[in-house]
Design a protein around this motif. Structure first.
Motif, PDB file in Angstrom:
ATOM      1  N   LEU A 174       2.034  77.619 -10.607  1.00  0.00           N
ATOM      2  CA  LEU A 174       2.062  77.224  -9.197  1.00  0.00           C
ATOM      3  C   LEU A 174       2.129  78.457  -8.301  1.00  0.00           C
ATOM      4  CD1 LEU A 174       2.229  75.175  -6.915  1.00  0.00           C
ATOM      5  CD2 LEU A 174       4.687  74.988  -7.340  1.00  0.00           C
ATOM      6  N   THR A 175       2.958  79.403  -8.670  1.00  0.00           N
ATOM      7  CA  THR A 175       3.089  80.628  -7.889  1.00  0.00           C
ATOM      8  C   THR A 175       1.768  81.371  -7.813  1.00  0.00           C
ATOM      9  OG1 THR A 175       5.441  80.863  -8.440  1.00  0.00           O
ATOM     10  CG2 THR A 175       4.280  82.846  -7.735  1.00  0.00           C
ATOM     11  N   GLU A 176       1.056  81.466  -8.932  1.00  0.00           N
ATOM     12  CA  GLU A 176      -0.218  82.173  -8.940  1.00  0.00           C
ATOM     13  C   GLU A 176      -1.270  81.441  -8.106  1.00  0.00           C
ATOM     14  OE1 GLU A 176      -0.762  85.186 -10.076  1.00  0.00           O
ATOM     15  OE2 GLU A 176       1.351  85.258 -10.643  1.00  0.00           O
ATOM     16  N   ILE A 177      -1.255  80.116  -8.139  1.00  0.00           N
ATOM     17  CA  ILE A 177      -2.179  79.354  -7.302  1.00  0.00           C
ATOM     18  C   ILE A 177      -1.911  79.629  -5.831  1.00  0.00           C
ATOM     19  CG2 ILE A 177      -2.763  77.016  -6.520  1.00  0.00           C
ATOM     20  CD1 ILE A 177      -2.376  76.084  -9.429  1.00  0.00           C
ATOM     21  N   ILE A 178      -0.653  79.570  -5.453  1.00  0.00           N
ATOM     22  CA  ILE A 178      -0.276  79.751  -4.051  1.00  0.00           C
ATOM     23  C   ILE A 178      -0.660  81.141  -3.553  1.00  0.00           C
ATOM     24  CG2 ILE A 178       1.719  79.969  -2.507  1.00  0.00           C
ATOM     25  CD1 ILE A 178       0.825  77.057  -3.235  1.00  0.00           C
ATOM     26  N   LYS A 179      -0.513  82.144  -4.386  1.00  0.00           N
ATOM     27  CA  LYS A 179      -0.843  83.513  -3.979  1.00  0.00           C
ATOM     28  C   LYS A 179      -2.308  83.655  -3.583  1.00  0.00           C
ATOM     29  CE  LYS A 179       2.647  86.131  -6.570  1.00  0.00           C
ATOM     30  NZ  LYS A 179       2.860  87.082  -7.694  1.00  0.00           N
ATOM     31  N   ASP A 180      -3.159  82.755  -4.082  1.00  0.00           N
ATOM     32  CA  ASP A 180      -4.585  82.813  -3.780  1.00  0.00           C
ATOM     33  C   ASP A 180      -4.976  81.947  -2.575  1.00  0.00           C
ATOM     34  OD1 ASP A 180      -5.269  84.621  -5.742  1.00  0.00           O
ATOM     35  OD2 ASP A 180      -5.634  83.077  -7.260  1.00  0.00           O
ATOM     36  N   ILE A 230       1.871  71.663  -0.434  1.00  0.00           N
ATOM     37  CA  ILE A 230       1.940  72.335  -1.737  1.00  0.00           C
ATOM     38  C   ILE A 230       1.247  71.516  -2.815  1.00  0.00           C
ATOM     39  CG2 ILE A 230       3.461  73.332  -3.487  1.00  0.00           C
ATOM     40  CD1 ILE A 230       5.624  73.522  -1.255  1.00  0.00           C
ATOM     41  N   TYR A 231       1.734  70.288  -3.061  1.00  0.00           N
ATOM     42  CA  TYR A 231       1.174  69.551  -4.190  1.00  0.00           C
ATOM     43  C   TYR A 231      -0.270  69.135  -3.962  1.00  0.00           C
ATOM     44  CZ  TYR A 231       2.297  65.062  -1.824  1.00  0.00           C
ATOM     45  OH  TYR A 231       2.383  64.013  -0.942  1.00  0.00           O
ATOM     46  N   GLN A 232      -0.638  68.842  -2.707  1.00  0.00           N
ATOM     47  CA  GLN A 232      -2.024  68.479  -2.439  1.00  0.00           C
ATOM     48  C   GLN A 232      -2.948  69.691  -2.558  1.00  0.00           C
ATOM     49  OE1 GLN A 232      -1.719  66.526   1.367  1.00  0.00           O
ATOM     50  NE2 GLN A 232      -0.684  64.745   0.479  1.00  0.00           N
ATOM     51  N   THR A 233      -2.441  70.868  -2.218  1.00  0.00           N
ATOM     52  CA  THR A 233      -3.210  72.091  -2.440  1.00  0.00           C
ATOM     53  C   THR A 233      -3.500  72.276  -3.922  1.00  0.00           C
ATOM     54  OG1 THR A 233      -2.349  73.202  -0.463  1.00  0.00           O
ATOM     55  CG2 THR A 233      -3.159  74.606  -2.232  1.00  0.00           C
ATOM     56  N   ARG A 291     -11.779  70.965  -5.077  1.00  0.00           N
ATOM     57  CA  ARG A 291     -12.080  70.539  -3.713  1.00  0.00           C
ATOM     58  C   ARG A 291     -11.665  71.633  -2.735  1.00  0.00           C
ATOM     59  NH1 ARG A 291     -10.450  65.352  -6.024  1.00  0.00           N
ATOM     60  NH2 ARG A 291     -12.106  63.804  -5.653  1.00  0.00           N
ATOM     61  N   PRO A 292     -12.155  71.558  -1.485  1.00  0.00           N
ATOM     62  CA  PRO A 292     -11.712  72.544  -0.478  1.00  0.00           C
ATOM     63  C   PRO A 292     -10.193  72.529  -0.335  1.00  0.00           C
ATOM     64  CG  PRO A 292     -13.592  71.284   0.327  1.00  0.00           C
ATOM     65  CD  PRO A 292     -13.173  70.626  -0.958  1.00  0.00           C
ATOM     66  N   HIS A 293      -9.624  73.678  -0.055  1.00  0.00           N
ATOM     67  CA  HIS A 293      -8.165  73.809  -0.039  1.00  0.00           C
ATOM     68  C   HIS A 293      -7.480  72.884   0.955  1.00  0.00           C
ATOM     69  CE1 HIS A 293      -8.495  78.123  -1.835  1.00  0.00           C
ATOM     70  NE2 HIS A 293      -8.559  77.185  -2.761  1.00  0.00           N
ATOM     71  N   LEU A 294      -8.144  72.562   2.067  1.00  0.00           N
ATOM     72  CA  LEU A 294      -7.525  71.719   3.090  1.00  0.00           C
ATOM     73  C   LEU A 294      -7.900  70.248   2.944  1.00  0.00           C
ATOM     74  CD1 LEU A 294      -7.860  73.997   6.248  1.00  0.00           C
ATOM     75  CD2 LEU A 294      -5.759  73.424   5.014  1.00  0.00           C
ATOM     76  N   HIS A 295      -8.629  69.894   1.912  1.00  0.00           N
ATOM     77  CA  HIS A 295      -9.015  68.492   1.719  1.00  0.00           C
ATOM     78  C   HIS A 295      -7.782  67.586   1.687  1.00  0.00           C
ATOM     79  CE1 HIS A 295     -10.921  64.916  -0.006  1.00  0.00           C
ATOM     80  NE2 HIS A 295      -9.930  64.899  -0.883  1.00  0.00           N
TER      81      HIS A 295
END
Length: 216
Positions: free
Chosen positions: A29-35, A61-64, A72-76
């Motif tokens: 999760l941390t690595e995903i968020i960093k991107d 967080i969880y939807q990202t 999907r796009p990050h803001l979907h």
């Protein structure tokens, strides 16, 4: 292969509590968020504003993560980014409103998507809005235990070293499994059903665990 073994674990394994550790899930999760630049900007900003006990929580967080898993796009599907803090010294609406404006001014490009709330005053308005009582909270992370779904209960902030810090009282396996699981600490099956329907429409891959009728 990467320097972090958790990055090479498939999402399906991360979603199985028996096949990956919670430490590995937190690392992924941390690595995903960093991107995700806008997520990092939010948690960096609320850290720099020195709001008391401040976290980014829930859907942002969880939807990202679901968007990353499903490509999907990050803001979907993300309706808002929930920023919570805890100021028991001044739980007034006026004080909260000042903080809301402060955060929005610091994040002008994201202001329309921000929802900032002082968790020390939720019990003052919750029953009038939702029709059921809500106990006073002890801290921001106490709020996570009351969310409609255990899957929603995830929080993120940035420490002084610039590293994301994750808190998830029910763990992260359901998040990575894309599995929505009820939280029975609050008797709100209607809210759970409403959120589940909205999310299923946006992420058809979701596995929705129905609310147990015995817990109504």
């Amino acid at each position: 292969m990467t320097d972090n073994p958790a990055i090479d674990i498939p999402f399906a394994r991360l979603g199985n509590p028996c096949e990956a550790s919670e430490e590995e899930r937190c690392e992924r999760l941390t690595e995903i968020i960093k991107d995700i630049p806008h997520i990092m900007t939010i948690v960096r900003t609320i850290r720099d504003l020195r709001l008391p006990d401040a976290w980014l929580v829930s859907g942002g967080i969880y939807q990202t993560v679901w968007n990353v898993i499903t490509d999907r796009p990050h803001l979907h599907g993300i309706k808002d980014f929930d920023v919570i803090y805890f100021d028991g010294k001044d739980p007034s609406y006026e004080a909260e409103d000042r903080v809301i404006k402060q955060v929005e001014a610091a994040l002008p490009d994201l202001a329309a998507l921000l929802e900032v709330r002082n968790q020390a005053r939720v019990h003052l308005w919750y029953e009038e809005k939702f029709g059921r009582p809500y106990r006073p909270l002890d801290c921001s992370m106490d709020a996570l235990t009351t969310y409609a779904a255990r899957t929603h209960a995830v929080a993120l902030r940035m420490n002084d070293s610039g590293e994301p810090v994750v808190h998830a009282p029910f763990g992260l396996a359901n998040l990575f499994a894309m599995r929505l699981v009820p939280n029975y600490s609050q008797k709100n099956p209607e809210t759970y059903a409403e959120k589940a329907a909205r999310m299923k429409a946006l992420w058809p891959e979701l596995d929705i665990i129905p609310w147990n009728q015995e817990h109504r």
